[in-house]
Write a protein that holds these residues in place. Structure first.
Motif, PDB file in Angstrom:
ATOM      1  N   GLY A   1      11.620   0.449  -3.006  1.00 50.25           N
ATOM      2  CA  GLY A   1      10.385   1.166  -3.198  1.00 50.25           C
ATOM      3  C   GLY A   1       9.748   1.490  -1.857  1.00 50.25           C
ATOM      4  O   GLY A   1      10.030   0.857  -0.843  1.00 50.25           O
TER       5      GLY A   1
ATOM      6  N   ALA B   1       3.727   3.569  -8.218  1.00 48.45           N
ATOM      7  CA  ALA B   1       4.965   4.268  -8.583  1.00 48.45           C
ATOM      8  C   ALA B   1       5.954   4.278  -7.431  1.00 48.45           C
ATOM      9  O   ALA B   1       7.128   4.566  -7.609  1.00 48.45           O
ATOM     10  CB  ALA B   1       4.671   5.694  -8.991  1.00 48.45           C
ATOM     11  N   ALA B   2       5.437   3.985  -6.273  1.00 49.23           N
ATOM     12  CA  ALA B   2       6.328   4.047  -5.128  1.00 49.23           C
ATOM     13  C   ALA B   2       7.401   2.974  -5.169  1.00 49.23           C
ATOM     14  O   ALA B   2       8.482   3.180  -4.656  1.00 49.23           O
ATOM     15  CB  ALA B   2       5.522   3.905  -3.838  1.00 49.23           C
ATOM     16  N   TYR B   3       7.129   1.878  -5.789  1.00 48.82           N
ATOM     17  CA  TYR B   3       8.179   0.867  -5.781  1.00 48.82           C
ATOM     18  C   TYR B   3       8.507   0.301  -7.162  1.00 48.82           C
ATOM     19  O   TYR B   3       9.297  -0.596  -7.273  1.00 48.82           O
ATOM     20  CB  TYR B   3       7.858  -0.273  -4.813  1.00 48.82           C
ATOM     21  N   THR B   4       7.883   0.807  -8.157  1.00 51.15           N
ATOM     22  CA  THR B   4       8.359   0.426  -9.496  1.00 51.15           C
ATOM     23  C   THR B   4       8.570   1.681 -10.308  1.00 51.15           C
ATOM     24  O   THR B   4       8.184   2.773  -9.902  1.00 51.15           O
ATOM     25  CB  THR B   4       7.328  -0.438 -10.243  1.00 51.15           C
ATOM     26  N   THR B   5       9.213   1.525 -11.434  1.00 47.64           N
ATOM     27  CA  THR B   5       9.312   2.658 -12.348  1.00 47.64           C
ATOM     28  C   THR B   5       8.697   2.204 -13.666  1.00 47.64           C
ATOM     29  O   THR B   5       8.974   1.117 -14.169  1.00 47.64           O
ATOM     30  CB  THR B   5      10.760   3.064 -12.604  1.00 47.64           C
TER      31      THR B   5
END
Lengths: 523, 99, 281, 648
Positions: free
Chosen positions: C132, C7-11
């Motif tokens: 991200g 989740a840190a670099y995608t949604t």
């Protein structure tokens, strides 16, 4: 390094001011004597400056120069030319008389009065003003000059607002109100002028990247510093406005009558004879040297304003009912002459104007101080409250008359020489203005003689019948001034000799030459 | 979903908080609204941190929290002492700045 | 890579769903904070919003901050708020009537205008792509933060330490009350009462003749009117006196009636008791 | 020998300084110090005169350079004295008559407690007047010019406790200042034209300058002369100047100072010779004034004012003569000298009469005084004969020459000017006879005086202040007063003859002023004859009106002309309405304008800022939330500005 004579001349009264202020409250007389001694010592230093000054030598002499604020090129730069020397001498001569004349002006009032008059403060403030005026005359750095030009307002503000006449026709409360009104008006008016000048000073720095008068002036003269015409004019106006307020020139004059009316006579002399001279002096030194083209451009308007000052001031002096206001308006008229002489751009005009500054200082001091003695005796400033004083106090009346005659520029007394030089100087270039200005001498006779007639002649009014004549202290104040007036009236050469070379320089700064007489020109 | 939405949310919360500061008179509520604004800022910082891919935003948010904590402590202390002397927590009652 | 790390670099759609649901609640919470009459309710709403924000921090990869948000903010700061609210008066409700002319309208105008401008600004500068925090959090979020704090931001960190200490001391100084004079003895107090001539006996206790004996209920005078003297000064000034005079007297009447019925006495007064001012209407 | 010029001026100046600064200690000897120094000056003058006589006519100019006074650029003024025949004449007149009048004043001012100061002022006057005539440049002359004005101011206002005296003094100074303005403009014009204003360079280069400039200079000099010599239109001060003590009137306002204008014109002869328009203006002024003064003199009942009108008229003759150019210069000066004798004598006589009559000046309260004061009567009578031009006496020679010269001007101008001069001679005879008859002949109207009627011209209030309302006891004055009168009478009798016989005076002055004979349409004899006829007519009419019939003690209403003449032909009223009233309105409205408009703008600006800040202050309502709104609004503006900048 030689002894910093100029710094000493300014620093001595400054230190004296601090010392006087520090005298314990109980030792009032000691404070007075200390102030007097300091002012006399300053006079001695000023005379040394006068003697060390060589009229035919370099333009600025006795120079001192030290870096001060390096980032902005501000330097502590002092130097005197003939004009400055003459005015420093005038200041140094007048201050002892002012102190002596105001000997009792700041004594505590009788118990029960709510006004607080710190004697030490009065004399310390006078010395402070002297220090600032002297350094303004000496400064050849624009920024340095500006600082003291403005700082002068602070002690003056307290002198005007804090010390009024002992008696007042409308009672003490009204007097205090009017005094603070006058002081605030003085301060604000001059501050506005000063702030506009500050903008111009900054503008000058932006253009010239320098604050040194000599460097800018020489750069201007040899063409290495070019200013756009409009820039130069705006900067000129910025400087001139401040000086015209200080001088004061019509229509920026209205603070002067209020200030002179409300302050004690010695302070009024300090305002008109000493402090205001900085304004006219600065026109000569800064406006003309820094902005020669703009000065020539503005000359017609300034001459007309000066002319209006002359006639208008004189006419208003005729209409006054208050002795001090009358003298104030007379001074406005005289400042008109000075400014006219400066901007006539002839050697007679400018030498005359400088001489006028000196002579006006002495003559106004004589007239105003005697008027102050008169007012302190009767406790009223209104002309109508007097009458027949000549009968009861002949010496007072006689000195008053001589002061008045000097004010109306009677030949034989000093102001005549300067006034005539100014008129001739103006006339050679602007005949019509010169002729109209000559009307000023008739009006001057009118206001002086009407004043003398109403106060001194006629039947003796009961209120003045017990009036004592001049006391020894007062005579000591007045007699030397009168002697000076007569001496400079018959033999003005000492002053003109010093002033002439400086004026010649200034004339060459503005690229002007005296007009040739018709007969010579024809040949 | 674009993380920019977090920024919109932060802006909305900030505006609500600011309006609350202006509208409410109870000093405590005013303070809460300020906290809301600070939190909105923190959210924005965190979102920025994610967008730029470094932790500096989070560090700033962390410092903000510390400062907020300090501020709350002092602010509430002021409110308490004001309440003690004036028996009111209304900010309008403290209009001493008026001449 | 676990889901949180991802989740840190995608949604994800899940995050979008979470954002829209929780974001709505956060906004509602914020609005309630502003518009609730009672400070307690505001505080509770704010706490809710803050928890949601903590979740959002976590969603954005700021794990440390998310936890700190819950522990420090929701846990400590909001508790502090509640303490103060309690001191000031939990039940006190603000009047929402505006006293400064035009303040509300100006505030709304400014708020709306500011919001619009912010939105416009964000919209203007919106990024289509983002990095991200995956890279940054590679060695763990807390470790990453720590290395930054103790290297690049160490000076600021030290200063915040100083700030916190100063704040703590400041709060103590502000709330601490120094006694400027000796406390009066009982004897002195009674002497003072006699000298002043008012309330020579001690002040009456609250709750006399009342069914309740809570401190915020005024005792009743013989004619049935409540006496504010009986209530503590603090409550009086907060406006937190509960007036129970009418119901108390009605209760008393009912009691008397029941007693009469039991003792078989005739009714003294047929109609219900009214307070004097109501009776005069 | 030229080193004696400075002491000539220095002696009376020293006297003035000693007497004025010395204070009360000198009260007892002050008048003698003054007289002594004045006489010393006269002696120096005589020595110099003798020296000049011993030289050739071409070498009779002595100069003494003392120091450079002002030197700025091309503007160079030196304190240099120049003694030539013209100045010598004046020096002798000034110091001679001056010393006599000093002597006279010793007696006249005997009872005045401020006598020392009076002598101080008199000495100051002498010094200034000598400076005026001895100066070698116009600027130095200007110093003397204003100096005599100052002395005149001090002496007219000597009895300062009288408001009328103070006013008269002020008026004299002011009117003179208008003239002085002319002189200063003239000097400026000279400087721009010639680059100098010393006599030498200016007067020898008139040929190089344009006529326009010269005319301008001439007219400005004329303006100056008008002020000092009480010529129309600046004549109004002279009548009022009679408020001063009588010796002052004799010395300053008859014999010396008022003739300074004539001196100025004659001295600047070269300028006028080259500017015919200016010359014409001079003659016109002279002719108008000689008639004006004469007419005014006819109507005055105040003996001093009648004499003042006469002075004006006689100076008109001199100015007329001076305006005629080289034909008239010498005669102008000659008349000036003889006039100095007889008019001073007449004034001293009038003073003597007043002295004996409790300072009464109204001639209608005199009458038959010849029995009581014979010396005065005889000296006054000789002066009278001299002024009307009785054959053989000094006025006859000098005035006759002027009338001749006027005719000699030629053309219509000559006829008009000559006619005016002749008419003036007739009127002179009339009013002087009137003065004579009213004072010394007829019934003794000072006896059994009725209470003073309000219409009568007010006498010198000094009489009131001395508290003597009783009937006067006319008596002859003491010797110290009569001796100067006798000396002056001798001068008035023989002066003219002495000067004219053998054209002594002409030869003496000619090298300085130049001289030319005009071609008169009338022969000298015819002019003399006409003059005699006029004289007889004038005397006859006067005798018919004042000799045969008794003079009413209260002035009759008189004809329109009489009334006009009594009021100085309304010239004063004109001044009063136009200048005084107008000036008052002007200053008053300017004071108002200064207060409301000029200061109003300043105060208005201040009030504007005050009001604005008052408004702005209301924004500062003390509510923190209000401030917060403005902060928030400001933040919004900042955001907006940032966005805008990005957009741009």
């Amino acid at each position: 390094m030689s002894f910093p004579l100029l710094t000493a001349t300014a620093a001595l009264p400054a230190l004296g001011a601090v010392a006087t202020a520090a005298v314990p409250a109980a030792q009032r007389t000691a404070a007075k004597w200390l102030a007097l001694l300091v002012s006399l010592a300053t006079l001695a230093l000023a005379i040394t400056v006068l003697l060390r000054f060589d009229p035919d030598g370099a333009r600025y002499q006795l120079t001192e120069s030290h870096a001060w604020i390096k980032d902005f090129g501000v330097r502590y730069e002092l130097g005197v030319d003939g004009i400055a020397v003459a005015l420093i001498a005038l200041t140094a001569v007048l201050i002892p008389f002012i102190i002596l004349a105001g000997w009792h002006d700041a004594d505590p009032l009788e118990t029960g009065s709510r006004r607080w008059r710190p004697t030490q403060g009065f004399f310390a403030l006078i010395l402070a003003v002297e220090a600032m005026v002297v350094i303004s005359f000496e400064a050849t750095d624009v920024f340095l000059f500006y600082i003291f030009f403005e700082a002068m307002l602070i002690p003056m503000y307290f002198l005007i607002g804090g010390f009024g006449d002992r008696a007042h026709e409308h009672g003490e409360e009204t007097a205090a109100t009017q005094r603070s009104y006058a002081a605030v008006k003085f301060l604000l008016y001059n501050l506005v002028g000063g702030l506009i000048m500050l903008a111009a000073v900054i503008g000058l720095y932006v253009v010239a990247d320098n604050f040194s008068l000599q460097e800018i002036a020489s750069a201007r003269a040899n063409g290495s510093l070019h200013m756009a015409t409009s820039t130069e004019r705006w900067l000129f106006l910025g400087f001139f406005f401040a000086f015209a307020v200080k001088a004061p020139l019509w229509p920026l004059h209205t603070w002067l009558p209020n200030a002179m009316q409300e302050s004690t006579a010695p302070v009024a002399v300090l305002i008109t004879a000493v402090v205001d001279k900085v304004g006219t002096f600065a026109m000569l030194r800064f406006c003309l040297q820094l902005f020669p083209e703009a000065s020539r451009w503005a000359t017609p308007v300034i001459l007309v304003l000066a002319l209006i000052s002359i006639v208008y001031g004189a006419l208003l002096a005729v209409g006054q009912r208050d002795i001090k206001r009358l003298v104030a308006y007379a001074s406005i008229s005289h400042f008109g002459f000075i400014i006219m002489g400066i901007f006539a751009m002839t050697s007679q005009g400018q030498s005359g104007a400088t001489l006028y500054m000196v002579n006006h200082g002495i003559s106004t001091a004589a007239l105003m101080l005697v008027a102050g003695f008169l007012i302190s005796r009767r406790g009223s400033r209104l002309i109508a409250d007097y009458g027949g004083v000549q009968k009861v106090a002949p010496v007072l009346a006689g000195t008053f008359l001589i002061g008045g005659l000097a004010t109306l520029s009677l030949p034989g007394l000093a102001p005549f020489v300067s006034e005539f030089l100014v008129l001739v100087g103006t006339f050679t270039r602007y005949p019509v203005i010169g002729i109209i200005a000559t009307f000023g001498i008739v009006l001057a006779a009118l206001y002086v003689l009407v004043l003398y007639q109403r106060t001194m002649t006629g039947p003796v009014k009961p209120e003045v019948s017990a009036m004592p004549d001049l006391r020894v202290r007062e005579l000591v104040v007045v007699a030397p001034l009168i002697a000076l007036l007569i001496f400079l009236g018959v033999y003005p050469k000492p002053v003109t000799d010093i002033v002439n070379p400086a004026v010649k320089q200034t004339m060459s700064d503005v690229h002007k030459k005296d007009p040739k007489p018709e007969v010579e020109a024809a040949k | 979903m674009n993380p920019v939405n977090y920024l919109y949310l932060a802006a909305l919360l900030f505006t609500i908080g600011a309006t609350g500061v202006l509208i409410r008179r109870n000093a405590i509520v005013v303070f809460m609204c300020i906290e809301l604004m600070l939190n909105a800022c923190n959210l924005a910082f965190v979102a920025f941190s994610r967008m730029h891919g470094n932790l500096d935003g989070q560090i700033i948010a962390f410092f903000t929290m510390v400062v907020a904590a300090a501020e709350v402590v002092v602010g509430l202390a002021i409110i308490v002492s004001l309440f003690r002397t004036r028996h009111s927590a209304s900010v309008d009652d403290a209009s001493l700045m008026k001449l | 890579m676990n889901a949180q790390h991802l989740a840190a670099y995608t949604t994800s759609t899940g995050e979008a769903f979470q954002f829209w649901v929780l974001g709505t609640i956060a906004v509602i919470g914020a609005l309630c904070t502003v518009f609730m009459k009672k400070a307690v309710h505001s505080a509770l709403c704010l706490a809710g919003t803050m928890i949601i924000l903590a979740i959002f921090y976590l969603a954005n990869g700021a794990y440390f901050l998310g936890i700190v948000q819950i522990v420090v903010y929701t846990g400590a700061i909001m508790m502090l708020f509640l303490f103060v609210v309690m001191l000031v008066g939990v039940t006190a409700a603000d009047s929402l009537k505006e006293t400064i002319k035009g303040q509300r309208w100006l505030a709304l105008l400014c708020g709306v205008g500011f919001g619009v401008l912010l939105f416009a600004g964000i919209g203007n500068a919106s990024l289509k792509e983002f990095n991200g925090t995956g890279q940054a959090n590679a060695n763990g979020n807390v470790e990453g933060l720590a290395s930054l704090i103790f290297t690049k931001y160490v000076f600021a960190f030290e200063i915040t330490g100083a700030l916190l200490i100063t704040a703590a001391v400041g709060a103590m100084v502000l709330t601490h009350r120094e006694r400027t004079e000796r406390a009066k003895t009982q004897r002195e107090l009674s002497e003072q009462r006699i000298r002043e001539g008012r309330h020579v006996p001690p002040l009456p206790a609250p709750g006399v003749y009342a069914r309740h004996n809570a401190v915020d209920i005024a005792g009743l005078l013989p004619d049935g009117t409540p006496s504010e003297l009986t209530v503590s000064k603090t409550l009086r000034e907060r406006g937190q006196i509960r007036d129970v005079s009418t119901e108390a007297l009605n209760d008393l009447r009912a009691l008397e009636q029941r007693a009469e019925e039991r003792l078989e006495r005739t009714a003294i007064e047929p109609e219900t008791f009214k307070r004097p001012e109501e009776a005069s209407k | 020998m030229e080193n004696l010029i400075a002491p000539l001026i220095a002696a009376p100046l020293l006297g003035a300084a000693v007497l004025l600064v010395g204070g009360r200690r000198l009260d007892r000897v002050g008048h003698w110090i003054g007289t002594l120094l004045s006489t010393a000056s006269f002696v120096f003058g005589l020595i110099l005169f003798a020296d000049l006589l011993g030289k050739n006519a071409e070498h009779r100019t002595l100069t003494q350079h003392l120091w450079t006074w002002i030197s700025v650029g091309g503007f160079q003024a030196d304190v240099t004295f120049r003694l030539d025949q013209l100045s010598m004449t004046f020096v002798l007149l000034i110091t001679g008559v001056g010393s006599l009048i000093h002597l006279y004043s010793v007696g006249y001012m005997e009872h005045d407690e401020r006598r020392r100061r009076f002598f101080g002022y008199l000495n100051l006057f002498l010094a200034a007047m000598l400076l005026l005539v001895l100066a070698d440049n116009y600027l130095l002359l200007y110093v003397g010019w204003e100096g005599v004005g100052l002395a005149s101011y001090l002496l007219i206002g000597f009895w300062q406790h009288k408001p009328s005296a103070a006013t008269a003094a002020k008026k004299a100074f002011l009117v003179n200042r208008v003239g002085d303005m002319g002189l200063s403009i003239a000097i400026m014009l000279m400087f721009t034209t010639f680059g100098s204003f010393a006599f030498g360079p200016v007067l020898s280069h008139t040929g190089d300058a344009s006529e326009g400039k010269l005319t301008a200079i001439g007219l400005m000099l004329l303006l100056a002369a008008c002020g000092k010599s009480a010529q129309v239109p600046l004549q109004s001060w002279l009548g009022d100047a009679m408020e001063g003590p009588t010796p002052v009137s004799a010395l300053i306002h008859a014999a010396t100072m008022v003739t300074a204008g004539v001196y100025l014109i004659v001295r600047s002869g070269a300028v006028f010779n080259a500017a015919p328009d200016a010359q014409l203006a001079v003659t016109v002024v002279g002719a108008v004034t000689l008639l004006f003064g004469a007419i005014v003199g006819c109507a005055k009942d105040d003996i001093k004012k009648a004499l003042a009108g006469s002075t004006m008229s006689q100076i008109g003759y001199m100015v007329l003569a001076a305006g005629l150019g080289p034909i008239g210069y010498v005669f102008a000066i000659m008349h000036l000298v003889t006039h100095g004798f007889f008019k001073a004598g007449l004034f001293l006589g009038a003073g003597s009469v007043m002295h004996g009559m409790n300072d009464e000046v109204d001639m209608r309260r005199y009458g038959g005084l010849r029995k009581y004061m014979p010396v005065t009567f005889i000296t006054f009578g000789l002066g009278y004969l001299a002024i009307i031009g009785f054959p053989g006496l000094s006025g006859f020679f000098s005035k006759d020459k002027i009338i001749e010269a006027a005719f000699a001007k030629g053309g219509t101008e000559g006829w008009i000017l000559g006619g005016a001069a002749l008419l003036g001679a007739a009127i002179t005879a009339f009013y002087m006879t009137r003065v004579m008859l009213m004072t010394f002949f007829g019934e003794e109207r000072w006896k059994n005086q009725p209470t003073r009627s309000p219409e009568a011209p007010s006498a010198e209030p000094a009489a009131e202040t001395r508290g003597e309302h009783s009937e006067p006891h006319p008596h002859e004055s003491p010797k110290v007063m009569t001796i100067p009168m006798i000396v002056l009478a001798v001068g008035s009798v023989f002066g003219g003859a002495f000067f004219s016989i053998g054209d002594r005076f002409l030869h003496w002055l000619e090298p300085v002023t130049g001289h030319s004979e005009g071609d008169s349409p009338l022969s000298a004899t015819a002019v003399t004859g006409a003059t005699m006829v006029c004289l007889v007519i004038g005397v006859a009419i006067a005798w018919a009106r004042y000799g045969r019939k008794p003079v009413p003690a209260v002035a009759p209403r008189g004809s329109l002309l009489t009334r006009a003449a009594r009021r100085d032909l309304f010239q004063d009223d004109f001044n009063h309405v136009v200048l005084v009233r107008g000036g008052e309105h002007l200053t008053r409205s300017l004071v108002y304008v200064d207060h409301t408009l000029v200061d109003g703008v300043v105060n208005g600006t201040a009030a504007g800022f005050g009001g604005l800040s008052g408004r702005l202050r209301r924004l500062q309502n003390g509510f923190a939330r209000s401030y917060a709104v403005s902060m928030f609004g400001g933040a919004a503006l900042l955001v907006a500005a940032t966005l805008l900048m990005r957009a741009v």
